[in-house]
Design an enzyme around this catalytic site. Structure first.
Site, mmCIF file in Angstrom:
data_model
loop_
_atom_site.group_PDB
_atom_site.id
_atom_site.type_symbol
_atom_site.label_atom_id
_atom_site.label_comp_id
_atom_site.label_asym_id
_atom_site.label_seq_id
_atom_site.Cartn_x
_atom_site.Cartn_y
_atom_site.Cartn_z
ATOM 1 N N ARG A 53 0.823 -1.204 0.000
ATOM 2 C CA ARG A 53 0.000 0.000 0.000
ATOM 3 C C ARG A 53 0.862 1.261 0.000
ATOM 4 O O ARG A 53 0.538 2.258 -0.639
ATOM 5 C CB ARG A 53 -0.936 0.024 1.209
ATOM 6 C CG ARG A 53 -1.942 1.189 1.174
ATOM 7 C CD ARG A 53 -2.867 1.208 2.379
ATOM 8 N NE ARG A 53 -2.174 1.609 3.599
ATOM 9 C CZ ARG A 53 -1.890 0.800 4.605
ATOM 10 N NH1 ARG A 53 -2.219 -0.493 4.563
ATOM 11 N NH2 ARG A 53 -1.252 1.245 5.682
ATOM 12 N N TYR A 106 -18.025 16.122 -15.656
ATOM 13 C CA TYR A 106 -18.346 14.714 -15.431
ATOM 14 C C TYR A 106 -19.280 14.590 -14.240
ATOM 15 O O TYR A 106 -19.035 15.159 -13.175
ATOM 16 C CB TYR A 106 -17.051 13.937 -15.195
ATOM 17 C CG TYR A 106 -17.252 12.536 -14.688
ATOM 18 C CD1 TYR A 106 -18.111 11.661 -15.343
ATOM 19 C CD2 TYR A 106 -16.590 12.092 -13.552
ATOM 20 C CE1 TYR A 106 -18.304 10.372 -14.874
ATOM 21 C CE2 TYR A 106 -16.772 10.809 -13.079
ATOM 22 C CZ TYR A 106 -17.639 9.951 -13.738
ATOM 23 O OH TYR A 106 -17.833 8.684 -13.257
ATOM 24 N N ASP A 179 -8.949 19.054 -14.904
ATOM 25 C CA ASP A 179 -9.160 17.669 -15.316
ATOM 26 C C ASP A 179 -8.758 17.581 -16.785
ATOM 27 O O ASP A 179 -9.416 18.149 -17.655
ATOM 28 C CB ASP A 179 -10.632 17.295 -15.128
ATOM 29 C CG ASP A 179 -10.902 15.828 -15.431
ATOM 30 O OD1 ASP A 179 -10.175 15.238 -16.252
ATOM 31 O OD2 ASP A 179 -11.864 15.264 -14.858
ATOM 32 N N LYS A 204 -9.355 6.193 -19.104
ATOM 33 C CA LYS A 204 -9.743 6.658 -20.425
ATOM 34 C C LYS A 204 -8.552 6.602 -21.392
ATOM 35 O O LYS A 204 -8.042 5.538 -21.652
ATOM 36 C CB LYS A 204 -10.329 8.068 -20.307
ATOM 37 C CG LYS A 204 -11.388 8.210 -19.204
ATOM 38 C CD LYS A 204 -12.537 7.229 -19.319
ATOM 39 C CE LYS A 204 -13.715 7.572 -18.415
ATOM 40 N NZ LYS A 204 -13.442 7.463 -16.976
#
Length: 384
Positions: A53, A106, A179, A204
């Protein structure tokens, strides 16, 4: 190998963070699946690795690659784009702080702010970010802690002046976040234009093959990067090693893919604009687009997303359900072409809000197939 940061984008995309394996000379670095690492005595960490992690060599390689292609000093990879956004917002905000958000974004970003962070005391206002005067007035009325920009926006492809908004935001003491998912660093470099942080859904275009979910943050501010690094570790929404490796593999072909996406997108936008069944086409490469001149200045290409308004919501639904080569599906940015009906799919969560998408809108994610085949598919879908 020390990589010269002055090298071209495509060279950085292929080589940054991708030194051949020291043990074997393998040109493609191995995927490190281990969740824990042997220590040379208590606290004697090898290259800083102790637990999956907190750090993983495959994730480190991706983060070096992300920083290089966005021109940033720090990059962080997450399990999803929303996990990246959530971490940034918690690192940058306190209860009572306000975010000024575009009214065409979005749906998941709006939902995260309004329904997840809102109950914790984060306030939200929306404005048309492509209108500098509207942004200036909103900032003057009540300075926000953070300006959140999407450009091109999702799904109406509005273009925002990153440099101009960075000046407005910084004059008010606000953090400016962009973004960059739609444009990608292959077409647009927000940090060089004055933005403080770049956000990506790497699911994406960066991944590019519709086979991996991920998110990223890239920035230069050391203090903010330290807070993000702590939350990345403490909350743990990190990308797994295979996800990181798949994203790295996708980024290596980003430059050539974005060129093809842009070429196909331009061809489809031009065809749609001339069709009598189409009410309006949203694509920044069209002369009719109000943001075309600005897009040409701050982008090196116009991308592969085309949105179209049909004559009604019913017509839009029929069109979206009539394509054959374009697959009816959420998401975008893969090598295959997708068609999406935002009102009932990606933006259903913002119905009834100021960020709602008109029912007559269909969004096309134009892939890298032969343009003639894509045009034929659109033509038959419009006829139906």
């Amino acid at each position: 190998m020390t990589l010269d940061s002055a090298r071209g984008f495509a060279s950085l995309a292929v080589h940054a963070g991708q030194d051949p394996d020291a043990a074997t000379g393998a040109v493609i670095p191995p995927v490190h699946f281990s969740t824990t690492y042997a220590q040379d005595g208590i606290g004697g960490l090898r290259q800083g690795y102790e637990y999956g992690r907190s750090g993983n060599p495959t994730r480190t390689a991706l983060q070096l690659q992300l920083a290089a292609i966005e021109g940033g000093a720090h990059a962080f990879s997450f399990a999803s784009g929303l996990a990246a956004e959530d971490t940034l917002l918690r690192a940058a905000l306190e209860p009572g702080d306000e975010v000024l958000l575009g009214d065409d974004v979005y749906g998941g970003t709006h939902r995260l702010l309004s329904r997840v962070l809102g109950p914790w005391g984060v306030r939200l206002r929306v404005v048309d970010m492509s209108d500098p005067d509207a942004v200036r007035a909103a900032v003057a009325a009540r300075p926000p802690r953070l300006l959140w920009v999407e450009t091109p926006s999702n799904p109406l492809l509005r273009i925002t002046d990153i440099s101009g908004l960075a000046r407005i935001g910084h004059d008010a003491g606000a953090l400016v976040v962009v973004d960059n998912t739609f444009a990608t660093p292959a077409l647009q470099q927000p940090l060089s234009l004055g933005a403080d942080v770049v956000v990506h859904s790497t699911t994406k275009y960066l991944g590019g093959h519709s086979d991996v979910v991920g998110g990223a943050l890239v920035l230069n501010d050391d203090a903010l990067a330290e807070r993000i690094a702590f939350l990345q570790y403490a909350v743990g929404a990190v990308s797994g090693p295979l996800d990181a490796w798949l994203t790295t593999r996708g980024i290596k072909t980003l430059a050539v893919r974005m060129q093809r996406h842009s070429e196909n997108g331009a061809a489809i936008a031009a065809f749609l604009e001339g069709n009598e069944r189409v009410a309006r086409v949203y694509y920044p490469g069209l002369e009719s687009h109000p943001g075309r001149e600005l897009a040409a200045r701050q982008m090196s290409g116009f991308g592969g997303i085309v949105s179209v308004a049909l004559e009604s919501g019913e017509a839009a639904r029929r069109f979206a359900e009539s394509t054959r080569l374009f697959t009816l599906a959420e998401s975008l940015g893969g090598v295959e072409s997708l068609v999406n009906y935002p009102d009932a799919m990606t933006h259903a969560s913002v119905r009834g809000t100021e960020a709602a998408v008109p029912v007559e809108i269909v969004r096309l994610s134009v892939g890298i197939e032969d343009a003639a085949d894509l045009l034929a598919d659109i033509e038959q879908a419009l006829a139906r």
